[in-house]
Design a protein around this motif. Structure first.
Motif, PDB file in Angstrom:
ATOM      1  N   HIS A   1       0.088  39.346  58.168  1.00 35.28           N
ATOM      2  CA  HIS A   1      -0.718  40.479  58.369  1.00 35.28           C
ATOM      3  C   HIS A   1      -0.013  41.008  59.704  1.00 35.28           C
ATOM      4  CE1 HIS A   1      -4.214  43.326  58.657  1.00 35.28           C
ATOM      5  NE2 HIS A   1      -3.238  44.189  58.359  1.00 35.28           N
ATOM      6  N   ARG A   2       0.792  41.977  59.748  1.00 36.37           N
ATOM      7  CA  ARG A   2       1.503  42.167  60.902  1.00 36.37           C
ATOM      8  C   ARG A   2       0.690  43.221  61.899  1.00 36.37           C
ATOM      9  NH1 ARG A   2       6.608  42.006  63.187  1.00 36.37           N
ATOM     10  NH2 ARG A   2       6.549  40.072  62.005  1.00 36.37           N
ATOM     11  N   ARG A   3      -0.126  44.167  61.252  1.00 38.80           N
ATOM     12  CA  ARG A   3      -1.219  44.618  62.050  1.00 38.80           C
ATOM     13  C   ARG A   3      -2.077  43.833  62.577  1.00 38.80           C
ATOM     14  NH1 ARG A   3      -2.744  50.570  59.443  1.00 38.80           N
ATOM     15  NH2 ARG A   3      -0.638  51.440  59.672  1.00 38.80           N
TER      16      ARG A   3
ATOM     17  N   GLN B   1      -1.700  40.863  63.322  1.00 40.27           N
ATOM     18  CA  GLN B   1      -1.104  40.030  64.497  1.00 40.27           C
ATOM     19  C   GLN B   1      -0.920  41.030  65.860  1.00 40.27           C
ATOM     20  OE1 GLN B   1       2.708  39.070  61.978  1.00 40.27           O
ATOM     21  NE2 GLN B   1       2.223  36.858  62.632  1.00 40.27           N
ATOM     22  N   GLU B   2      -0.324  42.200  65.733  1.00 33.85           N
ATOM     23  CA  GLU B   2      -0.444  42.892  66.965  1.00 33.85           C
ATOM     24  C   GLU B   2      -2.045  43.149  67.451  1.00 33.85           C
ATOM     25  OE1 GLU B   2       3.517  45.204  65.082  1.00 33.85           O
ATOM     26  OE2 GLU B   2       1.504  46.136  64.917  1.00 33.85           O
TER      27      GLU B   2
ATOM     28  N   TRP C   1       1.797  34.039  65.688  1.00 34.29           N
ATOM     29  CA  TRP C   1       3.584  34.310  66.059  1.00 34.29           C
ATOM     30  C   TRP C   1       4.274  33.568  65.016  1.00 34.29           C
ATOM     31  CZ3 TRP C   1       1.689  30.594  70.550  1.00 34.29           C
ATOM     32  CH2 TRP C   1       1.679  29.191  70.243  1.00 34.29           C
TER      33      TRP C   1
ATOM     34  N   ASP D   1       6.813  34.179  62.322  1.00 31.37           N
ATOM     35  CA  ASP D   1       7.811  35.403  61.888  1.00 31.37           C
ATOM     36  C   ASP D   1       7.711  36.537  62.959  1.00 31.37           C
ATOM     37  OD1 ASP D   1       8.769  33.941  59.859  1.00 31.37           O
ATOM     38  OD2 ASP D   1       7.328  34.634  58.368  1.00 31.37           O
ATOM     39  N   PHE D   2       7.238  36.302  64.245  1.00 32.62           N
ATOM     40  CA  PHE D   2       6.912  37.691  65.080  1.00 32.62           C
ATOM     41  C   PHE D   2       7.485  37.221  66.299  1.00 32.62           C
ATOM     42  CE2 PHE D   2       3.184  40.478  66.570  1.00 32.62           C
ATOM     43  CZ  PHE D   2       4.224  41.291  66.724  1.00 32.62           C
TER      44      PHE D   2
END
Length: 239
Positions: free
Chosen positions: A164-166, A168-169, A210, A212-213
């Motif tokens: 979940h990219r959001r 993670q951010e 982290w 894939d980020f």
């Protein structure tokens, strides 16, 4: 009947304002009935009729603690109980309790989130949208909480950032990487013994935040993450 018992007091209250209104015992009775069901109920018995009412009681400050404790007991009965709670709409009620600051309530809420996210990962989206990640990070960083409770918080955060990219951010912005690395450093096996489960979920949480980020990976490298992780390779319980 509960409504009628309240309304029946109106004539006497209008006639004599000095008379005190007697609160309805409805919610207390429903909580007691739910507690009785918990003592004798199971997956193979009829679901508790009081469950939707218990969710409503969460919004009442005077009954909230008892309702949360009983709800936690119910969710601990297994995935079927979590699924039933989700089907009757537990999620928005639990979200509304995020601003709470009472330590006892925070512990139960983290336990409840652990149960919900273990079954339904999709809750991560709304949890981040309502700022729930910041609430859990604060709990994770609370030295007064027990290690197993903080391990549950680390699990919740690991699910929040999983794919979940959001998430993670948002967690990076709230300082999750630095909190986890600092706790891992404090929990260094050369410094003091600690709860293995807590170490495990701290590590998994970082791995997921982290994953894939690149931006998150760079933050970890700048914070000297490899040197902090290296002593954990000598842990007697490999993970």
């Amino acid at each position: 009947m509960a409504a009628e018992s309240c309304l029946s007091q109106l004539p006497s209250l209008v006639e004599d304002p000095s008379i005190e209104f007697e609160s309805s015992p409805f919610f207390t009775e429903q909580l007691t009935a739910f507690e009785v069901w918990l003592d004798h109920g199971s997956e193979h018995k009829k679901p508790p009729e009081q469950l939707p009412i218990v969710l409503q009681v969460l919004l009442s400050q005077c009954h909230r603690f008892r309702a949360l404790v009983l709800l936690g007991r119910f969710l601990d009965m297994g995935p079927w109980a979590v699924d039933l709670a989700l089907s009757v709409g537990i999620f928005p009620y639990i979200l509304k309790l995020l601003p709470t600051t009472t330590p006892e309530l925070r512990q139960i809420l983290v336990f409840i989130w652990t149960k919900l996210l273990a079954l339904d990962k999709s809750c991560q989206v709304d949890l981040v949208k309502d700022g729930g990640h910041a609430y859990v990070i604060r709990f994770l960083d609370n030295p007064e909480a027990y290690p197993e409770q903080r391990a549950m918080a680390a699990f919740v955060l690991a699910v929040i950032v999983d794919g979940h990219r959001r998430g993670q951010e948002a967690c990076i912005k709230a300082g999750l990487i630095h909190v986890c690395l600092r706790l891992l450093k404090i929990s260094n096996p050369h410094d003091a013994p600690t709860e293995p489960l807590f170490l495990q979920w701290l590590s998994l949480c970082l791995g997921k935040v982290w994953e894939d980020f690149t931006e998150a990976q760079l933050i970890g490298l700048e914070a000297n993450a490899p040197a902090i992780f290296y002593p954990l390779l000598s842990e007697p319980q490999p993970r």
